[in-house]
Scaffold this motif. Structure first.
Motif, PDB file in Angstrom:
ATOM      1  N   ASP A 108       0.889  -1.033  -0.205  1.00  0.00           N
ATOM      2  CA  ASP A 108      -0.076  -0.022  -0.086  1.00  0.00           C
ATOM      3  C   ASP A 108       1.038   1.493   0.132  1.00  0.00           C
ATOM      4  O   ASP A 108       0.547   2.253  -0.625  1.00  0.00           O
ATOM      5  N   MET A 109       2.078   1.162   0.948  1.00  0.00           N
ATOM      6  CA  MET A 109       3.013   2.422   0.800  1.00  0.00           C
ATOM      7  C   MET A 109       3.558   2.694  -0.671  1.00  0.00           C
ATOM      8  O   MET A 109       3.807   3.744  -0.990  1.00  0.00           O
ATOM      9  N   ILE A 110       3.825   1.607  -1.257  1.00  0.00           N
ATOM     10  CA  ILE A 110       4.087   1.797  -2.901  1.00  0.00           C
ATOM     11  C   ILE A 110       2.983   2.341  -3.536  1.00  0.00           C
ATOM     12  O   ILE A 110       3.212   3.235  -4.272  1.00  0.00           O
ATOM     13  N   ASN A 111       1.846   1.680  -3.680  1.00  0.00           N
ATOM     14  CA  ASN A 111       0.924   1.893  -4.537  1.00  0.00           C
ATOM     15  C   ASN A 111       0.492   3.544  -4.148  1.00  0.00           C
ATOM     16  O   ASN A 111       0.007   3.994  -5.434  1.00  0.00           O
ATOM     17  N   LYS A 112       0.375   3.869  -3.090  1.00  0.00           N
ATOM     18  CA  LYS A 112      -0.336   5.083  -2.883  1.00  0.00           C
ATOM     19  C   LYS A 112       0.734   6.339  -2.732  1.00  0.00           C
ATOM     20  O   LYS A 112       0.550   7.293  -2.197  1.00  0.00           O
ATOM     21  N   ASN A 113       1.998   5.779  -2.800  1.00  0.00           N
ATOM     22  CA  ASN A 113       3.180   6.595  -2.667  1.00  0.00           C
ATOM     23  C   ASN A 113       3.411   7.334  -1.569  1.00  0.00           C
ATOM     24  O   ASN A 113       3.242   8.843  -1.518  1.00  0.00           O
ATOM     25  N   TYR A 114       3.278   6.696  -0.236  1.00  0.00           N
ATOM     26  CA  TYR A 114       3.366   7.554   0.911  1.00  0.00           C
ATOM     27  C   TYR A 114       4.406   6.482   1.902  1.00  0.00           C
ATOM     28  O   TYR A 114       4.671   5.594   1.639  1.00  0.00           O
ATOM     29  N   PHE A 115       4.823   7.313   2.818  1.00  0.00           N
ATOM     30  CA  PHE A 115       5.541   6.345   4.003  1.00  0.00           C
ATOM     31  C   PHE A 115       5.196   7.075   5.361  1.00  0.00           C
ATOM     32  O   PHE A 115       5.338   8.044   6.015  1.00  0.00           O
ATOM     33  N   SER A 116       4.160   6.215   5.923  1.00  0.00           N
ATOM     34  CA  SER A 116       3.606   6.580   7.333  1.00  0.00           C
ATOM     35  C   SER A 116       3.175   5.402   7.696  1.00  0.00           C
ATOM     36  O   SER A 116       2.674   4.652   7.374  1.00  0.00           O
ATOM     37  N   HIS A 117       2.910   5.611   9.127  1.00  0.00           N
ATOM     38  CA  HIS A 117       1.930   4.405   9.977  1.00  0.00           C
ATOM     39  C   HIS A 117       0.627   4.798   9.705  1.00  0.00           C
ATOM     40  O   HIS A 117      -0.070   3.645   9.789  1.00  0.00           O
ATOM     41  N   THR A 118       0.032   5.700   9.073  1.00  0.00           N
ATOM     42  CA  THR A 118      -1.429   5.863   8.888  1.00  0.00           C
ATOM     43  C   THR A 118      -1.534   5.944   7.452  1.00  0.00           C
ATOM     44  O   THR A 118      -1.126   6.599   6.468  1.00  0.00           O
ATOM     45  N   SER A 119      -2.237   4.558   7.020  1.00  0.00           N
ATOM     46  CA  SER A 119      -2.559   4.428   5.591  1.00  0.00           C
ATOM     47  C   SER A 119      -3.583   5.119   5.285  1.00  0.00           C
ATOM     48  O   SER A 119      -4.619   5.211   5.841  1.00  0.00           O
ATOM     49  N   PRO A 120      -3.755   5.917   3.755  1.00  0.00           N
ATOM     50  CA  PRO A 120      -5.057   6.398   3.359  1.00  0.00           C
ATOM     51  C   PRO A 120      -5.885   5.231   3.221  1.00  0.00           C
ATOM     52  O   PRO A 120      -7.033   5.851   2.873  1.00  0.00           O
ATOM     53  N   THR A 121      -5.562   4.109   2.773  1.00  0.00           N
ATOM     54  CA  THR A 121      -6.339   3.012   2.626  1.00  0.00           C
ATOM     55  C   THR A 121      -6.774   2.313   3.935  1.00  0.00           C
ATOM     56  O   THR A 121      -8.020   2.174   3.892  1.00  0.00           O
ATOM     57  N   TYR A 122      -6.101   2.158   4.654  1.00  0.00           N
ATOM     58  CA  TYR A 122      -6.482   1.266   5.936  1.00  0.00           C
ATOM     59  C   TYR A 122      -6.438   1.716   7.322  1.00  0.00           C
ATOM     60  O   TYR A 122      -6.851   1.459   8.357  1.00  0.00           O
ATOM     61  N   GLY A 123      -6.036   3.265   7.450  1.00  0.00           N
ATOM     62  CA  GLY A 123      -5.856   4.141   8.513  1.00  0.00           C
ATOM     63  C   GLY A 123      -4.918   3.488   9.457  1.00  0.00           C
ATOM     64  O   GLY A 123      -3.867   3.357   8.885  1.00  0.00           O
ATOM     65  N   SER A 124      -5.063   3.555  10.625  1.00  0.00           N
ATOM     66  CA  SER A 124      -3.839   3.245  11.745  1.00  0.00           C
ATOM     67  C   SER A 124      -3.337   1.813  11.630  1.00  0.00           C
ATOM     68  O   SER A 124      -4.340   0.912  11.255  1.00  0.00           O
ATOM     69  N   PRO A 125      -2.511   1.461  11.978  1.00  0.00           N
ATOM     70  CA  PRO A 125      -1.894   0.053  12.008  1.00  0.00           C
ATOM     71  C   PRO A 125      -2.801  -0.889  12.805  1.00  0.00           C
ATOM     72  O   PRO A 125      -3.117  -1.820  12.646  1.00  0.00           O
ATOM     73  N   PHE A 126      -3.455  -0.256  13.775  1.00  0.00           N
ATOM     74  CA  PHE A 126      -4.213  -0.941  14.621  1.00  0.00           C
ATOM     75  C   PHE A 126      -5.830  -1.168  14.056  1.00  0.00           C
ATOM     76  O   PHE A 126      -6.308  -2.137  14.134  1.00  0.00           O
ATOM     77  N   ASN A 127      -6.240  -0.140  13.214  1.00  0.00           N
ATOM     78  CA  ASN A 127      -7.319  -0.329  12.566  1.00  0.00           C
ATOM     79  C   ASN A 127      -7.319  -1.498  11.593  1.00  0.00           C
ATOM     80  O   ASN A 127      -8.078  -2.097  11.354  1.00  0.00           O
TER      81      ASN A 127
END
Length: 197
Positions: A108-127
């Motif tokens: 997802d970090m590759i596909n959405k071009n980001y580097f963060s614990h919070t994903s634009p697709t999935y939210g927080s790691p816990f979510n």
């Protein structure tokens, strides 16, 4: 619930690995668990199956390769466990379902071009973990990109106070690592830690 996270800072491609012949008593769920892949990946690899609830004895099922970078992921876990045992902690057990979620995060970090614990697709790691059906009383995540080897990523995490804190934490008992490779060859890494209920 204790939730701990420390920061650093899907189109998933699966190679066809093998075919499986359905036997009496099989379901797609049982086959997915046997090969340690997600049911959604199994369904995606078998577009000829019109109703996933109905498979027939003798039917051929394509089994996608779940982890083309699995040898690197396994080595990361081995190295992480060396760091833990050097400190008198027990080794983390590998949870293939956690590894699957970690692979999705790296991709997802590759596909959405980001580097963060919070994903634009999935939210927080816990979510994200909860949405993939993982149950935990404690959880954490380490991420990285650019390291070319398992040793390099573990060294980077051990040199980062936040990441290093996750590695020898007694709060966790299981882990999973997921690596994904960008078209230019850059590796993205995710390690997730949990303590199941």
């Amino acid at each position: 619930m204790t939730i701990v996270v420390f920061s650093a800072v899907q189109t998933t491609a699966f190679a066809q690995a093998k075919a499986y012949t359905v036997v009496r008593g099989d379901t797609l769920w049982k086959i997915a668990v046997k090969y340690e892949i997600g049911i959604s990946e199994l369904i995606k690899a078998n577009p000829q199956i019109k109703n996933p609830a109905m498979i027939n004895v003798g039917q051929k099922i394509n089994i996608p390769e779940a982890a083309p970078l699995q040898s690197l992921e396994t080595e990361v876990i081995r190295l992480i466990n060396l760091e833990r045992t050097k400190r008198g902690l027990s080794a983390l057990t590998t949870n293939w379902q956690v590894s699957r979620v970690a692979r999705y995060k790296s991709q997802d970090m590759i596909n959405k071009n980001y580097f963060s614990h919070t994903s634009p697709t999935y939210g927080s790691p816990f979510n994200m973990m909860e949405n993939f059906g993982l149950k935990f009383s404690a959880a954490g995540e380490n991420i990285a990109y650019g390291q070319r080897s398992a040793q390099a990523v573990v060294t980077a995490w051990m040199n980062s106070p936040g990441h290093r804190a996750n590695i020898p934490s007694a709060a966790y008992t299981q882990t999973g690592v997921g690596a994904a490779k960008k078209a230019d060859g850059t590796l993205y890494w995710t390690q997730m830690f949990i303590k199941p209920y």
